[in-house]
Write an enzyme that holds these catalytic residues in place. Structure first.
Site, PDB file in Angstrom:
ATOM      1  N   PHE A 181       0.938  -1.020   0.037  1.00  0.00           N
ATOM      2  CA  PHE A 181       0.078  -0.183  -0.028  1.00  0.00           C
ATOM      3  C   PHE A 181       0.789   1.281  -0.120  1.00  0.00           C
ATOM      4  O   PHE A 181       0.403   2.503   0.159  1.00  0.00           O
ATOM      5  CB  PHE A 181      -1.107  -0.001   1.394  1.00  0.00           C
ATOM      6  CG  PHE A 181      -2.371  -0.651   0.995  1.00  0.00           C
ATOM      7  CD1 PHE A 181      -2.247  -1.527  -0.507  1.00  0.00           C
ATOM      8  CD2 PHE A 181      -3.288  -1.098   1.767  1.00  0.00           C
ATOM      9  CE1 PHE A 181      -3.762  -2.281  -0.788  1.00  0.00           C
ATOM     10  CE2 PHE A 181      -4.218  -1.760   1.605  1.00  0.00           C
ATOM     11  CZ  PHE A 181      -4.587  -2.501   0.496  1.00  0.00           C
TER      12      PHE A 181
ATOM     13  N   ASN B  42       8.032  -3.465   2.064  1.00  0.00           N
ATOM     14  CA  ASN B  42       9.078  -2.811   1.121  1.00  0.00           C
ATOM     15  C   ASN B  42       8.285  -1.300   0.950  1.00  0.00           C
ATOM     16  O   ASN B  42       8.427  -0.872  -0.271  1.00  0.00           O
ATOM     17  CB  ASN B  42       9.037  -3.621  -0.045  1.00  0.00           C
ATOM     18  CG  ASN B  42       7.829  -3.989  -0.939  1.00  0.00           C
ATOM     19  OD1 ASN B  42       6.613  -3.993  -0.140  1.00  0.00           O
ATOM     20  ND2 ASN B  42       7.803  -3.820  -2.150  1.00  0.00           N
TER      21      ASN B  42
ATOM     22  N   LYS C 174       8.435 -11.129   6.721  1.00  0.00           N
ATOM     23  CA  LYS C 174       8.388 -11.486   5.431  1.00  0.00           C
ATOM     24  C   LYS C 174       9.918 -11.313   5.013  1.00  0.00           C
ATOM     25  O   LYS C 174      10.673 -10.300   5.185  1.00  0.00           O
ATOM     26  CB  LYS C 174       7.691 -10.243   4.699  1.00  0.00           C
ATOM     27  CG  LYS C 174       7.961  -9.854   3.207  1.00  0.00           C
ATOM     28  CD  LYS C 174       7.226 -11.080   2.176  1.00  0.00           C
ATOM     29  CE  LYS C 174       7.687 -10.924   0.765  1.00  0.00           C
ATOM     30  NZ  LYS C 174       7.051  -9.832   0.040  1.00  0.00           N
TER      31      LYS C 174
ATOM     32  N   HIS D  19       9.067 -14.386  -0.533  1.00  0.00           N
ATOM     33  CA  HIS D  19       9.018 -13.981  -2.093  1.00  0.00           C
ATOM     34  C   HIS D  19      10.070 -14.937  -2.589  1.00  0.00           C
ATOM     35  O   HIS D  19      11.172 -14.618  -2.149  1.00  0.00           O
ATOM     36  CB  HIS D  19       9.290 -12.482  -2.406  1.00  0.00           C
ATOM     37  CG  HIS D  19       9.320 -12.233  -3.919  1.00  0.00           C
ATOM     38  ND1 HIS D  19       8.525 -11.405  -4.437  1.00  0.00           N
ATOM     39  CD2 HIS D  19      10.171 -12.885  -4.845  1.00  0.00           C
ATOM     40  CE1 HIS D  19       8.678 -11.556  -5.816  1.00  0.00           C
ATOM     41  NE2 HIS D  19       9.708 -12.331  -6.050  1.00  0.00           N
TER      42      HIS D  19
ATOM     43  N   ASP E 234      -1.592  -9.578  -4.037  1.00  0.00           N
ATOM     44  CA  ASP E 234      -0.169  -8.925  -4.166  1.00  0.00           C
ATOM     45  C   ASP E 234      -0.359  -7.528  -4.846  1.00  0.00           C
ATOM     46  O   ASP E 234       0.391  -7.050  -5.688  1.00  0.00           O
ATOM     47  CB  ASP E 234       0.624  -9.869  -5.066  1.00  0.00           C
ATOM     48  CG  ASP E 234       2.225  -9.446  -5.078  1.00  0.00           C
ATOM     49  OD1 ASP E 234       2.592  -8.444  -4.249  1.00  0.00           O
ATOM     50  OD2 ASP E 234       2.954  -9.811  -5.794  1.00  0.00           O
TER      51      ASP E 234
HETATM   52  O1  DOR Z   1       5.482  -7.337  -8.810  1.00  0.00           O
HETATM   53  C1  DOR Z   1       5.869  -7.222  -7.424  1.00  0.00           C
HETATM   54  N1  DOR Z   1       5.863  -6.179  -7.311  1.00  0.00           N
HETATM   55  N2  DOR Z   1       6.100  -8.151  -6.876  1.00  0.00           N
HETATM   56  C2  DOR Z   1       6.471  -8.154  -5.567  1.00  0.00           C
HETATM   57  O2  DOR Z   1       6.853  -8.957  -4.895  1.00  0.00           O
HETATM   58  C3  DOR Z   1       6.631  -6.495  -5.142  1.00  0.00           C
HETATM   59  C4  DOR Z   1       5.738  -5.848  -5.944  1.00  0.00           C
HETATM   60  C5  DOR Z   1       5.771  -4.370  -5.458  1.00  0.00           C
HETATM   61  O3  DOR Z   1       5.972  -4.126  -4.486  1.00  0.00           O
HETATM   62  O4  DOR Z   1       5.736  -3.529  -6.418  1.00  0.00           O
END
Ligand code: DOR
Length: 443
Positions: A62, A93, A143, A175, A299
């Site tokens: 988000f 992230n 994670k 992941h 995701d």
């Molecule tokens: O395609 C992806 N985008 N895979 C991920 O694991 C992270 C995500 C992102 O945060 O943009």
């Protein structure tokens, strides 16, 4: 206490769908009875509609703090309300990353002021933050990016991974794409701008090797482990051997898109792990139907259209999905591919059990009144302009789906009704009782 009576819906109970009535009292489910005729502040006549536990999406990005030009907790949670998602578990992230107890607390405090639906946040692993991972409490789990994706979180060294699995007790999720395979493939295809090459760089082998490595760690350390976004038939096969420790999940983009769609959608379906073949799509559906995969989550990973328009490989990986995932799956129920009870198991009950969520995932007495009412016959086309996500696009733009959320309640308060979102509603921090032992311990 405010009372809402939802009458005569087809209610998806733990025992299966049944036409009955549900009384919400305050924030909880107070009664479930077809003969309920009690006084209520509001009576919802729901004959012909389906009442489901609110969706729990255990894999979303988000973007707040730090990347709020793509999404923030207010826009994302509005998208959740519209999509029937009443609880989300968000990934670390962001900028800064959620890799300390302090940053976790900051995110929780931010969400309490901004989020329209309930929330939880993973703590991210780094090669040297085991002390933080051990101290963290208000979280579904840890994670690990065993392969890198958006952002710079990566734990690739065997020594660091062994330490995390050996020394921590929270459930772990990861992941899984092997970093060295991806890098070698990227070098091989350097200079190629066709986005389809993404699936040859992040290939079947990269996914399989990393998932096998993670399962080996989980088995040797007897550590609970959840495999995110399974994308290949081979990984789905591996997960048959769960030993009471392993669960796995499929995402809509890996169920509905294949490499054949790059010609039409280009970088819009550039994802990590990459989109695979039609045979993989079919194998993932089979794995869900046969119980080798337990969860469906999105995701949700928004990027702006401007970012996505950069030539590959400068274009970022990720797509938004949180406001369409339930409709995508209900549409499959209407097409006869799976049952309503299976969708509720994959999107509500199973994620609640995998992450030990307290009071969520079921329509049961005393459970939280996180509910979504679906009109199974409502047909609508997904339109970019109508998306609540800040990035304002969907890879399903132009696709007609049958079976849409029409009303959503979070802790007894209506947050979405017939296209309108009540932005006054706030969700709460989800609670996790990890002593329960996860999905298999509660089977
Ligand atoms: O395609 C992806 N985008 N895979 C991920 O694991 C992270 C995500 C992102 O945060 O943009």
């Amino acid at each position: 206490m405010n009372k809402t009576l939802i009458r005569d819906a087809l209610v998806v109970l733990p025992s299966g769908p049944q036409v009955t009535s549900v009384l919400i009292e305050g924030r909880r489910i107070a009664a479930i009875d077809p003969a309920l005729h009690t006084h209520a502040d509001e009576v919802v006549s729901a004959a012909g509609l389906w009442l489901l536990p609110g969706v729990i999406d255990d894999q979303v990005h988000f973007r707040e703090p730090g990347l709020t030009h793509k999404e923030d907790l207010a826009t994302a949670s509005r998208a959740c309300a519209k999509g029937g998602v009443t609880t989300y578990l968000e990934m670390p992230n962001t900028k800064p990353t959620t890799t300390t107890v302090e940053r976790l607390a900051e995110k929780l405090a931010l969400a309490a002021t901004k989020s329209l639906v309930n929330f939880g946040f993973y703590i991210g692993a780094t090669p040297d933050n085991v002390a933080e991972l051990k101290a963290a409490q208000r979280t579904p789990g840890i994670k690990i990016f065993i392969g890198s994706s958006t952002g710079d979180l990566l734990v690739d060294s065997q020594e660091a991974l062994e330490r995390i699995f050996a020394e921590t007790t929270l459930p772990i999720t990861a992941h899984c794409e092997d970093e060295s395979i991806v890098r070698a493939n990227a070098a091989r295809f350097a200079g190629v701008n066709d986005p389809a090459v993404h699936s040859r760089i992040r290939d079947h082998e990269a996914a399989m090797v990393a998932t096998r490595r993670a399962l080996d760690l989980a088995f040797r350390h007897r550590h609970r482990f959840h495999v995110l976004h399974v994308s290949t038939a081979a990984e789905a096969e591996l997960l048959a051997d769960h030993r009471g420790l392993i669960t796995g999940e499929a995402c809509p983009h890996h169920l509905f898109f294949s490499v054949d769609d790059y010609a039409r959608l280009g970088t819009l379906i550039q994802m990590n792990p990459s989109i695979k073949t039609r045979a993989d799509n079919e194998a993932l559906w089979r794995a869900l139907l046969e119980g080798r995969l337990q969860v469906v989550a999105t995701d949700h990973a928004p990027h702006t259209l401007e970012e996505k328009a950069k030539p590959y490989p400068s274009s970022p990986s990720g797509l938004p999905a949180v406001e369409n995932s339930l409709a995508l799956m209900i549409d499959q129920v209407q097409r006869g591919r799976c049952s309503l009870a299976q969708v509720v198991s994959w999107m509500c009950d199973a994620p609640a059990r995998v992450w030990d969520l307290v009071g969520k995932g079921r329509i049961e007495l005393g459970y939280d009144a996180d509910l979504v009412l679906v009109d199974p016959h409502k047909t609508a086309v997904v339109r970019n302009a109508e998306q609540e996500t800040k990035c304002k696009w969907s890879p399903w733009d132009g696709v007609e789906l049958t079976g849409w959320p029409v009303r959503t309640w979070v802790l007894g308060r209506e947050v979405f009704r017939d296209g309108r979102i009540n932005t006054e509603v706030r969700g709460e921090e989800a609670l996790f009782d990890h002593a329960r032992g996860g999905f298999w311990a509660t089977a």
